[in-house]
Write a protein that holds these residues in place. Structure first.
Motif, PDB file in Angstrom:
ATOM      1  N   GLY A  38      29.407  33.955  -4.212  1.00 55.13           N
ATOM      2  CA  GLY A  38      30.371  35.004  -3.889  1.00 55.13           C
ATOM      3  C   GLY A  38      30.974  35.690  -5.092  1.00 55.13           C
ATOM      4  O   GLY A  38      31.706  36.666  -4.931  1.00 55.13           O
ATOM      5  N   SER A 105      26.381  44.099  -1.269  1.00 55.31           N
ATOM      6  CA  SER A 105      27.436  43.508  -2.081  1.00 55.31           C
ATOM      7  C   SER A 105      26.963  43.422  -3.525  1.00 55.31           C
ATOM      8  O   SER A 105      25.764  43.297  -3.789  1.00 55.31           O
ATOM      9  CB  SER A 105      27.791  42.107  -1.557  1.00 55.31           C
ATOM     10  N   GLU A 109      24.988  36.733  -3.114  1.00 58.79           N
ATOM     11  CA  GLU A 109      24.834  36.527  -1.679  1.00 58.79           C
ATOM     12  C   GLU A 109      23.569  35.744  -1.336  1.00 58.79           C
ATOM     13  O   GLU A 109      23.510  35.084  -0.303  1.00 58.79           O
ATOM     14  CB  GLU A 109      24.785  37.886  -0.957  1.00 58.79           C
ATOM     15  N   GLU A 110      22.537  35.839  -2.185  1.00 62.22           N
ATOM     16  CA  GLU A 110      21.255  35.179  -1.917  1.00 62.22           C
ATOM     17  C   GLU A 110      20.686  34.605  -3.209  1.00 62.22           C
ATOM     18  O   GLU A 110      20.491  35.345  -4.174  1.00 62.22           O
ATOM     19  CB  GLU A 110      20.233  36.169  -1.355  1.00 62.22           C
ATOM     20  N   TYR A 206      28.324  30.091   3.716  1.00 62.32           N
ATOM     21  CA  TYR A 206      26.946  30.107   3.208  1.00 62.32           C
ATOM     22  C   TYR A 206      26.060  29.121   3.955  1.00 62.32           C
ATOM     23  O   TYR A 206      26.520  28.054   4.387  1.00 62.32           O
ATOM     24  CB  TYR A 206      26.904  29.774   1.712  1.00 62.32           C
ATOM     25  N   THR A 233      22.184  31.447   1.282  1.00 60.84           N
ATOM     26  CA  THR A 233      22.399  32.806   1.775  1.00 60.84           C
ATOM     27  C   THR A 233      23.768  32.903   2.426  1.00 60.84           C
ATOM     28  O   THR A 233      24.145  32.038   3.227  1.00 60.84           O
ATOM     29  CB  THR A 233      21.329  33.192   2.822  1.00 60.84           C
ATOM     30  N   SER A 234      24.513  33.952   2.093  1.00 58.04           N
ATOM     31  CA  SER A 234      25.798  34.139   2.763  1.00 58.04           C
ATOM     32  C   SER A 234      25.552  34.447   4.233  1.00 58.04           C
ATOM     33  O   SER A 234      24.549  35.075   4.602  1.00 58.04           O
ATOM     34  CB  SER A 234      26.588  35.275   2.112  1.00 58.04           C
ATOM     35  N   ASN A 236      27.137  36.530   5.990  1.00 56.42           N
ATOM     36  CA  ASN A 236      27.160  37.985   6.161  1.00 56.42           C
ATOM     37  C   ASN A 236      25.767  38.576   5.968  1.00 56.42           C
ATOM     38  O   ASN A 236      25.302  39.399   6.774  1.00 56.42           O
ATOM     39  CB  ASN A 236      28.136  38.621   5.166  1.00 56.42           C
ATOM     40  N   THR A 237      25.090  38.171   4.906  1.00 56.88           N
ATOM     41  CA  THR A 237      23.755  38.682   4.638  1.00 56.88           C
ATOM     42  C   THR A 237      22.764  38.190   5.685  1.00 56.88           C
ATOM     43  O   THR A 237      21.911  38.945   6.171  1.00 56.88           O
ATOM     44  CB  THR A 237      23.295  38.252   3.232  1.00 56.88           C
TER      45      THR A 237
END
Length: 293
Positions: A38, A105, A109-110, A206, A233-234, A236-237
């Motif tokens: 993040g 973002s 995130e990944e 995550y 991976t988040s 959100n993603t």
């Protein structure tokens, strides 16, 4: 995607870092990389003691940042992967990749981590022990079992109560009870499984997807070559990418109804499971964003 997995395994076999006597060459020098999930990608690129190689697609506003080692390189990588809810230490890291999609973002995130694993053609039992020790390491660091919202919450301890090889009460679950991180499958189940192994855990916002590929090019009941990766991976993603491309700009508005539809599929499968005498893991705690209103 599975074709890329197979290619990765082919490239891995044959460069296993052995001496002529078959002993793995262990390097003493280790480079430590601290990754705060993040946090800004640029901060990591500037602070990393090992330089990333970057490949960007300007038209899509996406960059891939990578560090790749060979299994017998002069130094190994060690990672500290942290967030507010957990702190994880990983060593024996062969490669590290970060996807930076600025349209989503500018933060981390990944990421994908490839671990060195055991020498080629180690026994299935040795590999099974190694991989479950990795799962236990994540659990000890604050990562928990994850059930995809449409998957029935059936723990691995219930596998003997139904025929799960074709489907799990009408579902082909992402988080299959055979790959319950809270239960170790038998060696017979391990060897009898497909060449792909998948475990899902989550911590905070995550997901961690432990991906293992077993080389089946040469059938052996005793030994095998395994490729071990972890994708972080988040959520959100993860959820944004689950929508069609044209829907992604509005995915947050669409997500509540999408989640309800998935949970309905879970409910239907769980009703069939209960009717068959299979127990459901009622005390499972889903990630906060997957709690339906």
């Amino acid at each position: 995607m599975k074709t890329l997995w197979l290619l990765s395994l082919v490239l891995l076999v044959g460069c296993d870092g052995f001496t002529n006597e078959g002993t793995f060459k262990v390097k003493k020098e280790t480079k430590n990389i601290n990754i705060q999930l993040g946090s800004p990608v640029e901060d990591l690129l500037k602070q990393s003691p090992v330089k990333f190689r970057s490949d960007c697609l300007a038209a899509a506003n996406i960059c891939w940042h990578e560090i790749n080692q060979s299994r017998d390189d002069q130094y190994l990588l060690s990672l500290s992967i942290t967030q507010r809810e957990s702190a994880l230490e990983l060593d024996q890291v062969v490669s590290l990749g970060i996807v930076a999609d600025d349209d989503i973002s500018k933060n981390i995130e990944e990421i994908e981590v490839t671990l060195r694993g055991l020498p080629d053609d180690s026994t299935h039992e040795e590999n099974r022990t190694l991989i479950y020790s990795l799962i236990d390491k994540l659990k000890a660091a604050g990562w928990h079992k994850y059930y995809f919202p449409s998957d029935p919450r059936i723990p691995g301890s219930e596998l003997d109560k139904f025929d799960w090889k074709k489907s799990v009460f009408g579902r082909s679950p992402l988080s299959h009870p055979l790959f319950d991180p809270d239960r170790k499958m038998s060696l017979e189940q391990w060897v009898g499984s497909d060449m792909f192994y998948d475990w899902y855990l989550y911590s905070g916002d995550y997901l961690a997807h432990i991906k293992v590929l077993r080389n089946s090019a040469v059938a052996s009941a005793e030994t095998g070559t395994y490729l071990i990766k972890i994708e972080f991976t988040s959520l959100n993603t993860f959820w944004q990418n689950s929508f069609e491309e044209e829907e992604r700009p509005n995915w947050k508005k669409l997500f509540p109804e999408h989640l309800k539809a998935l949970l309905l599929l879970r409910s239907e499968a769980e009703s069939k499971a209960r009717a068959a005498g299979v127990e459901i893991e009622q005390n499972y705690q889903a990630p906060a964003m997957e709690l339906a209103d």
